[in-house]
Design a protein around this motif. Sequence first.
Motif, PDB file in Angstrom:
ATOM      1  N   ILE A 220      -3.245  -8.792  14.646  1.00 23.90           N
ATOM      2  CA  ILE A 220      -3.732  -9.192  15.965  1.00 23.90           C
ATOM      3  C   ILE A 220      -2.569  -9.590  16.867  1.00 23.90           C
ATOM      4  CG2 ILE A 220      -5.136 -10.891  17.215  1.00 23.90           C
ATOM      5  CD1 ILE A 220      -7.028 -10.911  14.788  1.00 23.90           C
ATOM      6  N   ARG A 221      -1.602 -10.309  16.331  1.00 21.84           N
ATOM      7  CA  ARG A 221      -0.431 -10.700  17.136  1.00 21.84           C
ATOM      8  C   ARG A 221       0.336  -9.469  17.627  1.00 21.84           C
ATOM      9  NH1 ARG A 221       0.340 -14.494  12.718  1.00 21.84           N
ATOM     10  NH2 ARG A 221      -0.324 -16.591  13.353  1.00 21.84           N
ATOM     11  N   ALA A 222       0.545  -8.513  16.738  1.00 26.25           N
ATOM     12  CA  ALA A 222       1.281  -7.304  17.118  1.00 26.25           C
ATOM     13  C   ALA A 222       0.521  -6.508  18.169  1.00 26.25           C
ATOM     14  CB  ALA A 222       1.549  -6.447  15.881  1.00 26.25           C
ATOM     15  N   LEU A 223      -0.781  -6.400  17.995  1.00 25.86           N
ATOM     16  CA  LEU A 223      -1.594  -5.666  18.968  1.00 25.86           C
ATOM     17  C   LEU A 223      -1.642  -6.395  20.313  1.00 25.86           C
ATOM     18  CD1 LEU A 223      -4.492  -4.578  16.609  1.00 25.86           C
ATOM     19  CD2 LEU A 223      -2.950  -3.022  17.832  1.00 25.86           C
ATOM     20  N   ASN A 224      -1.614  -7.718  20.272  1.00 28.82           N
ATOM     21  CA  ASN A 224      -1.566  -8.484  21.516  1.00 28.82           C
ATOM     22  C   ASN A 224      -0.310  -8.133  22.314  1.00 28.82           C
ATOM     23  OD1 ASN A 224      -2.339 -10.977  23.257  1.00 28.82           O
ATOM     24  ND2 ASN A 224      -0.243 -11.400  22.615  1.00 28.82           N
ATOM     25  N   THR A 258      -6.475 -16.409  18.245  1.00 29.19           N
ATOM     26  CA  THR A 258      -7.778 -16.463  18.899  1.00 29.19           C
ATOM     27  C   THR A 258      -7.660 -16.032  20.355  1.00 29.19           C
ATOM     28  OG1 THR A 258      -7.418 -18.850  19.230  1.00 29.19           O
ATOM     29  CG2 THR A 258      -8.780 -18.167  17.361  1.00 29.19           C
ATOM     30  N   ARG A 259      -6.561 -16.341  20.997  1.00 24.59           N
ATOM     31  CA  ARG A 259      -6.346 -15.854  22.369  1.00 24.59           C
ATOM     32  C   ARG A 259      -6.236 -14.329  22.367  1.00 24.59           C
ATOM     33  NH1 ARG A 259      -4.273 -16.073  27.578  1.00 24.59           N
ATOM     34  NH2 ARG A 259      -2.400 -14.809  27.926  1.00 24.59           N
ATOM     35  N   GLY A 260      -5.520 -13.784  21.400  1.00 23.66           N
ATOM     36  CA  GLY A 260      -5.398 -12.335  21.298  1.00 23.66           C
ATOM     37  C   GLY A 260      -6.747 -11.664  21.120  1.00 23.66           C
ATOM     38  N   GLU A 314      -4.825   3.243  30.787  1.00 24.26           N
ATOM     39  CA  GLU A 314      -6.160   2.687  30.537  1.00 24.26           C
ATOM     40  C   GLU A 314      -6.682   3.131  29.172  1.00 24.26           C
ATOM     41  OE1 GLU A 314     -10.456   2.235  32.798  1.00 24.26           O
ATOM     42  OE2 GLU A 314      -9.107   3.877  33.360  1.00 24.26           O
ATOM     43  N   ALA A 315      -6.478   4.384  28.835  1.00 24.03           N
ATOM     44  CA  ALA A 315      -6.935   4.890  27.536  1.00 24.03           C
ATOM     45  C   ALA A 315      -6.202   4.188  26.396  1.00 24.03           C
ATOM     46  CB  ALA A 315      -6.715   6.399  27.455  1.00 24.03           C
ATOM     47  N   GLU A 316      -4.892   3.984  26.588  1.00 26.12           N
ATOM     48  CA  GLU A 316      -4.110   3.270  25.574  1.00 26.12           C
ATOM     49  C   GLU A 316      -4.621   1.844  25.421  1.00 26.12           C
ATOM     50  OE1 GLU A 316       0.528   1.903  24.677  1.00 26.12           O
ATOM     51  OE2 GLU A 316       0.014   2.901  26.568  1.00 26.12           O
ATOM     52  N   ARG A 317      -4.923   1.197  26.536  1.00 27.26           N
ATOM     53  CA  ARG A 317      -5.423  -0.178  26.478  1.00 27.26           C
ATOM     54  C   ARG A 317      -6.737  -0.252  25.716  1.00 27.26           C
ATOM     55  NH1 ARG A 317      -6.177  -3.548  31.968  1.00 27.26           N
ATOM     56  NH2 ARG A 317      -3.935  -3.110  31.996  1.00 27.26           N
ATOM     57  N   GLU A 318      -7.649   0.661  26.014  1.00 30.49           N
ATOM     58  CA  GLU A 318      -8.947   0.639  25.343  1.00 30.49           C
ATOM     59  C   GLU A 318      -8.808   0.867  23.847  1.00 30.49           C
ATOM     60  OE1 GLU A 318     -11.791  -0.426  26.624  1.00 30.49           O
ATOM     61  OE2 GLU A 318     -10.478  -0.863  28.324  1.00 30.49           O
ATOM     62  N   GLU A 319      -7.861   1.712  23.467  1.00 34.12           N
ATOM     63  CA  GLU A 319      -7.621   1.946  22.034  1.00 34.12           C
ATOM     64  C   GLU A 319      -7.102   0.677  21.362  1.00 34.12           C
ATOM     65  OE1 GLU A 319      -4.847   4.749  19.106  1.00 34.12           O
ATOM     66  OE2 GLU A 319      -5.083   5.288  21.230  1.00 34.12           O
ATOM     67  N   ILE A 320      -6.161  -0.013  22.023  1.00 33.93           N
ATOM     68  CA  ILE A 320      -5.607  -1.254  21.466  1.00 33.93           C
ATOM     69  C   ILE A 320      -6.689  -2.329  21.385  1.00 33.93           C
ATOM     70  CG2 ILE A 320      -3.966  -3.141  21.865  1.00 33.93           C
ATOM     71  CD1 ILE A 320      -2.127  -1.034  23.197  1.00 33.93           C
ATOM     72  N   GLN A 323      -8.888  -1.795  18.452  1.00 37.25           N
ATOM     73  CA  GLN A 323      -8.242  -2.229  17.212  1.00 37.25           C
ATOM     74  C   GLN A 323      -8.268  -3.748  17.085  1.00 37.25           C
ATOM     75  OE1 GLN A 323      -4.458  -0.128  16.146  1.00 37.25           O
ATOM     76  NE2 GLN A 323      -4.816   0.987  18.053  1.00 37.25           N
ATOM     77  N   ILE A 324      -8.046  -4.457  18.196  1.00 39.88           N
ATOM     78  CA  ILE A 324      -8.110  -5.920  18.164  1.00 39.88           C
ATOM     79  C   ILE A 324      -9.504  -6.376  17.758  1.00 39.88           C
ATOM     80  CG2 ILE A 324      -8.078  -8.002  19.608  1.00 39.88           C
ATOM     81  CD1 ILE A 324      -5.773  -6.781  21.183  1.00 39.88           C
ATOM     82  N   ARG A 325     -10.522  -5.757  18.320  1.00 41.03           N
ATOM     83  CA  ARG A 325     -11.891  -6.137  17.973  1.00 41.03           C
ATOM     84  C   ARG A 325     -12.184  -5.868  16.498  1.00 41.03           C
ATOM     85  NH1 ARG A 325     -12.804  -3.980  23.253  1.00 41.03           N
ATOM     86  NH2 ARG A 325     -13.451  -1.957  22.416  1.00 41.03           N
ATOM     87  N   ASP A 326     -11.644  -4.786  15.972  1.00 40.93           N
ATOM     88  CA  ASP A 326     -11.854  -4.459  14.558  1.00 40.93           C
ATOM     89  C   ASP A 326     -11.210  -5.510  13.662  1.00 40.93           C
ATOM     90  OD1 ASP A 326     -12.612  -2.711  12.325  1.00 40.93           O
ATOM     91  OD2 ASP A 326     -10.462  -2.343  12.146  1.00 40.93           O
ATOM     92  N   PHE A 327      -9.954  -5.858  13.960  1.00 38.51           N
ATOM     93  CA  PHE A 327      -9.268  -6.872  13.140  1.00 38.51           C
ATOM     94  C   PHE A 327      -9.891  -8.255  13.351  1.00 38.51           C
ATOM     95  CE2 PHE A 327      -5.639  -3.803  12.962  1.00 38.51           C
ATOM     96  CZ  PHE A 327      -5.545  -3.744  11.582  1.00 38.51           C
TER      97      PHE A 327
END
Length: 368
Positions: A220-224, A258-260, A314-320, A323-327
């Motif tokens: 989550i930190r890395a994806l943030n 949690t912020r991420g 925007e597409a890259e953001r939605e993908e990230i 992934q954050i939601r999954d983790f």
Amino acid sequence: MSFSRLFRTAALSLSLALVPWVAIAEEEPTIQLAILLDSSNSMDGLIDQTRSQIWNVVNALTDVRKDGQVPQFEVALYHYGNDSLPSYEGFNRQLTDFTPELDNVSEKLFEIQTNGGQEYSGWVIKSAVNQLNWDEDEADFRAIFIAGNEPFDQGKVGWQEAIALARSEDIIVNTIYCGSAENRERALWAEGAEIASGANFNINQNRQVIVQESPYDEDIRALNDQLNSTYIPYGAEGTRGLNRQIQQDVNAGAAIVTRGSSKGSAYYRNASWDLVDALEEEAVDLETLSDDELPLALQGLTLEEKEGYISEVEAEREEIKAQIRDFTSKREGYIRNLPVNDDRTDTLDYAMIQSLREQLARKGFVLE
């Protein structure tokens, strides 16, 4: 009403005037929370809890829907009971009006300095009801959370007057007493909440905030960090907004996890300075922005090239975010399965989350 909503309302009105038969989409439902914090000398712990636990509250509400729609989520912030504030204002101060941009709220929380003072609960409630830009749609959710540890009946504005005013505007008032549950002073805090259709809680404001660790935190930190790189600053607020985002990541400390998670949700919006969010909310017109208002990467490009660049980001953001939601889901599942070694039901986030779940349901909001 937020700037983005004002813009959309004006645009829809114009469309209706020009093309009377056009179907007008329903405005998204709204959740408005006003948080009023006692910032007198004894409240350092309360401020610290709010700084980190605001993200827990956001995360607990990310699956809330009404009529199948994701609500607009807005927070306003006051502090009161502080000698640094003018007596003629009741020793209270609005730090933000309602905003969907949670980094603004976080920034103001970290600017609060506690100082001894007179805690006038009735006055600050009345100020919040009168001064804030409350939505007028009766179907929307409006609530105040006031936290403090002094008698509820101090000051020349009576708590009964303030509560009656809130009730007349269909604003729920929740009271959070930061002191002994057996203290006689708590009785009026509880009575005020009951009259205002709210909840009363007793918390330990000095309870140290512990962010539970999980095997998914590093992801989550890395994806943030990756998510931050997808923000495109524009206009006068661009650089300031980007710097604020980075600084609030630093301020979060251990709560960056949690912020991420919150930043991966639909509630994290930055239309005032990020071009992707601004275009999605129709707050700006790309065609009318000058090169001076754009980052170097977009300057000198054709409109088509700008649109292509932004679409890719925007597409890259939605993908990230996905992934954050999954983790985040995996993290929450891991934590739920841990043995419970400590009671954390006496902190600010627990009080807010428990009351919001019940009160939102009364307004027809559904936690999916």
